[in-house]
Every structure is written in structure tokens, then in C-alpha cells.
Design a protein around this motif. Structure first.
Motif, short mmCIF file in Angstrom:
data_model
loop_
_atom_site.label_atom_id
_atom_site.label_comp_id
_atom_site.label_asym_id
_atom_site.label_seq_id
_atom_site.Cartn_x
_atom_site.Cartn_y
_atom_site.Cartn_z
N ASP A 179 0.83 -1.21 0.00
CA ASP A 179 0.00 0.00 0.00
C ASP A 179 0.87 1.26 0.00
N ARG A 180 2.12 1.12 -0.47
CA ARG A 180 2.99 2.30 -0.56
C ARG A 180 3.34 2.60 -2.02
N PHE A 181 3.67 3.85 -2.28
CA PHE A 181 4.10 4.21 -3.63
C PHE A 181 5.31 5.12 -3.54
N PHE A 182 6.21 4.95 -4.53
CA PHE A 182 7.49 5.65 -4.53
C PHE A 182 7.66 6.40 -5.85
N PHE A 183 7.98 7.67 -5.74
CA PHE A 183 8.23 8.52 -6.91
C PHE A 183 9.46 7.99 -7.64
N ASN A 184 9.35 7.77 -8.93
CA ASN A 184 10.54 7.42 -9.72
C ASN A 184 11.01 8.61 -10.53
N GLU A 185 10.16 9.13 -11.40
CA GLU A 185 10.56 10.33 -12.14
C GLU A 185 9.34 11.07 -12.64
N MET A 186 9.57 12.29 -13.12
CA MET A 186 8.47 13.11 -13.60
C MET A 186 8.84 13.78 -14.91
N ALA A 187 7.82 14.22 -15.63
CA ALA A 187 8.04 14.94 -16.88
C ALA A 187 6.96 16.00 -17.03
N PRO A 188 7.36 17.26 -17.23
CA PRO A 188 6.35 18.32 -17.35
C PRO A 188 5.86 18.46 -18.79
N ARG A 189 5.39 17.39 -19.34
CA ARG A 189 4.91 17.34 -20.74
C ARG A 189 3.95 16.16 -20.85
N PRO A 190 3.19 16.10 -21.97
CA PRO A 190 2.35 14.91 -22.14
C PRO A 190 3.23 13.68 -22.07
N HIS A 191 2.66 12.58 -21.59
CA HIS A 191 3.48 11.40 -21.34
C HIS A 191 2.96 10.21 -22.14
N ASN A 192 3.88 9.37 -22.52
CA ASN A 192 3.53 8.16 -23.28
C ASN A 192 2.45 7.35 -22.56
N SER A 193 2.52 7.31 -21.24
CA SER A 193 1.55 6.52 -20.49
C SER A 193 0.20 7.23 -20.41
N GLY A 194 0.09 8.40 -21.02
CA GLY A 194 -1.20 9.10 -21.05
C GLY A 194 -1.85 9.07 -22.43
N HIS A 195 -1.24 8.37 -23.38
CA HIS A 195 -1.81 8.35 -24.73
C HIS A 195 -3.19 7.66 -24.77
N TRP A 196 -3.38 6.74 -23.85
CA TRP A 196 -4.66 6.02 -23.81
C TRP A 196 -5.83 6.99 -23.60
N THR A 197 -5.56 8.16 -23.02
CA THR A 197 -6.65 9.09 -22.69
C THR A 197 -7.35 9.63 -23.94
N ILE A 198 -6.68 9.56 -25.10
CA ILE A 198 -7.29 10.13 -26.32
C ILE A 198 -8.65 9.49 -26.58
N GLU A 199 -8.70 8.17 -26.48
CA GLU A 199 -10.00 7.50 -26.70
C GLU A 199 -10.59 6.88 -25.44
N GLY A 200 -9.74 6.60 -24.44
CA GLY A 200 -10.21 5.86 -23.27
C GLY A 200 -10.78 6.75 -22.17
#
Ligand code: AMP
Length: 364
Positions: free
Chosen positions: A253-274
């Protein structure tokens, strides 16, 4: 009619431009490559290097607001421009993300847990840090690493030797998190409110994102709520506006920050249709001064990244035409086995259904 400028003309710029047009917003992109994907749909193009101050100034002059899809824009160039022109995200989030050490210190200072880490500059320092942090651990260059480049996993002292070449530049040694899975969080904030997209569960292959599945299987709603809250608080405390993607490791039940990007992200491409609205559209809304829209998941969705080795398989899927299967090909001229050439979004498909019905179409 508003015009936004994008520093970078890759697939992110392309998808920003596609969504901008749906909102009646023009786009000008700047990229060193004359055949950059975004140029195919942009209203204006500037072919120039990312550190060409005169060209960047020209971009700013032509636009009402400017953003970046490329993370390594040098501060010497961007900071003076941000003082004169409307670059609402500013240099700050780029600065904070351009160095893995600074990035993790900043994440910790503003509410995220991170893996244990230590700055390492030479071999004795590496040995000391590895003794303290323990094995396994991961050595990463502090700057310019991406998609698993510039890093080495050290399973034991025997691996120290092979990691030494990385120490040609300053590095960070991190504890290896034996995570259950990886997720990412994409947020857009306008200074008054933030919208967060449903958290996606990521699967990497060869150090590159392969799949993003939403909802994130195994992620309890309460944990997802905490991740979103921590992310929103982080943006607020850091004073970031615009778009931010954060990659996290989840363990129990824990989460750890790995990295961030102040731009659209590859893991957000699904949002276009999903999702009812998507990461590109909300970024454009932010840039154009329009009110943000809260996203909602349309149906379980899987995004599969298409690298060169899967390009033909993706083209075949597009030609066949399947309900809920959305093929995006970025139009890059040269295909290489590990280059991101497109993505396919499967709406109405969860991870198990994807594995059963679609995974076999792509290279193992
Ligand atoms: P990064 O470039 O930092 O995103 O790392 C690329 C991938 O390497 C991550 O998505 C993880 O799968 C893995 N990785 C990076 N850092 C760690 C860590 N500290 N512990 C475990 N796996 C890691």
C-alpha cells in the motif's frame, strides 16, 4: 484565434496539434528535423535547433503561449524567453526534472516517498553508497537518461566493475525497489484547480513502456485516491502549472516517486479515446486559457506502444478495422526496431482480454 507554440515536433507535438485543432487553436512547432512528425499537422513550422535563441524567440513572437514536448531545453535559452513571453509552465519543472538527484530531493521535499538514493561521482563513492544502500541497487546518470539508457542494475559487488563507465558523468545510486507494479499519474493544473487522469498501470519491456492498462489492476481505489491527492499537492506546493506526469513504483500500500516529466506522457496516450477528455486537450485548454475539464474513464483501456518491430502488425490492425481499436501511426520516416513509431489503444479491453485477444499479434 489563439496560437500555441510547441518546442519539439515529435509525436507529442503531433498529438498536441491534433487536439488543438479540435478546440479551434492553431499550433506552430519548432524542431531541428524538417520531417518531424508534428509538422504534418501544424499550422506553422520552424526548423531550428533547440538551443537556437533567435529561432525560439521567433516561435514565441508568433504564439500566444508556448510549451515544450522536449525535456532538455537548456535553461540559458528558456529562462530569458520566459521573462519576455508567455511560457506559462516556465523553466522550473524542467529544471527540477533535468537532474535525477534534484528531482528526487524535490519529490521528497513535497510529499512523495522515493527509493533511498545517494549522489555518486567516483568509484570509492559508489562503493560506499552501495555498502550503505545495499544490493540490488541501480546506478543512473543524473542527466540525459531515458527509456533505461544510462543506467545499470547492480545485483552484487561483482557488478560494480561493469557499471564504472557510467561514472564518466555524475550519477545517482538508488535502492532497487522490488515493486509489485509501476503506475503513472498525469495531471493538468491551471493555478486554481487541477484535473488528474485515472492512474494507469505500466508494463515496460527492454526499458521502454510497452503497455499501459487502465484501471490499474490491483490498485485499490483508496491507494489511487492517495496517489492523486499526493500528486495534486505536489504540483500545488511546487507551484507548477500546466501538465505533469509522474511515474511511480507501487509496493503493497505504498508508492514511490521514480521520475516526472512536465509534458504529455507516453503513459497518457490512452486518454485520447479511453477518457472523456485527454492529456493533450487539457494541456491545450490550459495554454489557451480555457477552463479545464474533469476526465472520466470511458471503459477499461489498454494502450500498446508500437515500436518499429511492431509497425506492420499495427498497420494490419488498422486495415482490418476493429471496434474500439484505435491505431495511431506517427509518420516517422525511418523505422528502427526500438523506435516509437505509434501506439494502439484498445478501448473496452482490460489486461486479461488484451492478453487473450491481441497480444499475440505483436512480437513477443
Ligand atoms: P527510469 O529511466 O528511471 O524510468 O527507469 C527505467 C525503468 O527501470 C523503470 O521504469 C523501472 O522499471 C526500472 N527502475 C528504475 N529505477 C528503479 C529502482 N530504483 N528500482 C527498481 N526498478 C527501477
Amino acid at each position: 484565434m489563439k496560437t500555441i507554440g510547441v518546442i519539439g515536433g515529435g509525436q507529442l507535438g503531433l498529438m498536441i496539434a491534433e487536439e488543438a485543432h479540435r478546440l479551434g487553436v492553431r499550433v506552430v512547432a519548432l524542431d531541428p528535423a524538417a520531417e518531424a512528425p508534428a509538422f504534418a499537422v501544424c499550422d506553422g513550422r520552424i526548423v531550428a535547433a533547440y538551443d537556437d535563441a533567435a529561432a525560439l524567440e521567433e516561435l514565441c513572437r508568433q504564439c500566444d503561449a508556448v510549451t515544450y514536448e522536449f525535456e532538455n531545453v537548456p535553461g540559458e535559452v528558456l529562462v530569458p524567453l520566459a521573462e519576455k513571453y508567455n511560457i506559462p509552465q516556465g523553466f522550473e519543472p524542467l529544471y527540477d526534472s533535468q537532474d535525477r538527484l534534484r528531482e528526487k530531493e524535490n519529490a521528497r521535499a513535497h510529499g512523495f516517498d522515493t527509493p533511498d538514493y545517494e549522489a555518486v561521482d567516483d568509484e570509492p563513492g559508489l562503493r560506499r553508497a552501495a555498502d550503505r544502500i545495499g544490493y540490488p541497487c541501480v546506478l543512473k546518470t543524473r542527466t540525459l537518461g531515458y527509456d533505461g539508457h544510462g543506467q545499470a542494475v547492480l545485483r552484487s559487488e561483482a557488478d560494480l566493475e561493469k557499471a564504472l563507465p557510467l561514472l564518466a558523468v555524475p550519477c545517482i545510486l538508488e535502492a532497487f525497489v522490488d515493486f509489485d507494479y509501476e503506475v503513472s499519474l498525469v495531471m493538468v493544473a491551471d493555478g486554481e484547480r487541477a484535473v488528474t487522469f485515472p492512474v494507469g498501470r505500466n508494463v515496460h519491456r527492454d526499458g521502454i513502456l510497452d503497455l499501459c492498462c487502465v484501471p490499474a489492476e490491483g490498485l485499490a481505489p483508496e491507494l489511487e485516491r492517495r496517489i492523486r491527492q499526493t500528486g495534486e499537492r505536489f504540483m500545488r506546493e511546487c507551484g507548477y502549472v500546466g501538465i505533469l506526469a509522474v511515474e511511480l513504483f507501487v509496493r503493497g500500500d505504498r508508492f514511490f516517486f521514480n521520475e516526472m516529466a512536465p509534458r504529455p506522457h507516453n503513459s497518457g496516450h490512452w486518454t485520447i479515446e479511453g477518457s472523456t477528455t485527454n492529456q493533450f486537450r487539457e494541456l491545450v485548454r490550459f495554454l489557451a486559457g480555457m477552463p479545464l475539464e474533469e476526465p472520466r474513464l470511458v471503459a477499461p483501456t489498454v494502450m500498446k506502444n508500437i515500436l518499429g518491430r511492431d509497425l506492420e502488425a499495427a498497420q494490419a490492425l488498422a486495415a482490418e478495422g476493429h471496434e474500439g481499436v484505435h491505431v495511431h501511426i506517427y509518420g516517422k520516416r525511418a523505422s528502427r526496431p526500438l523506435r516509437k513509431m505509434g501506439h494502439v489503444t484498445f478501448v473496452g479491453t482490460d489486461a486479461a482480454a488484451y492478453a487473450a485477444r491481441w497480444a499475440g499479434r505483436f512480437e513477443k
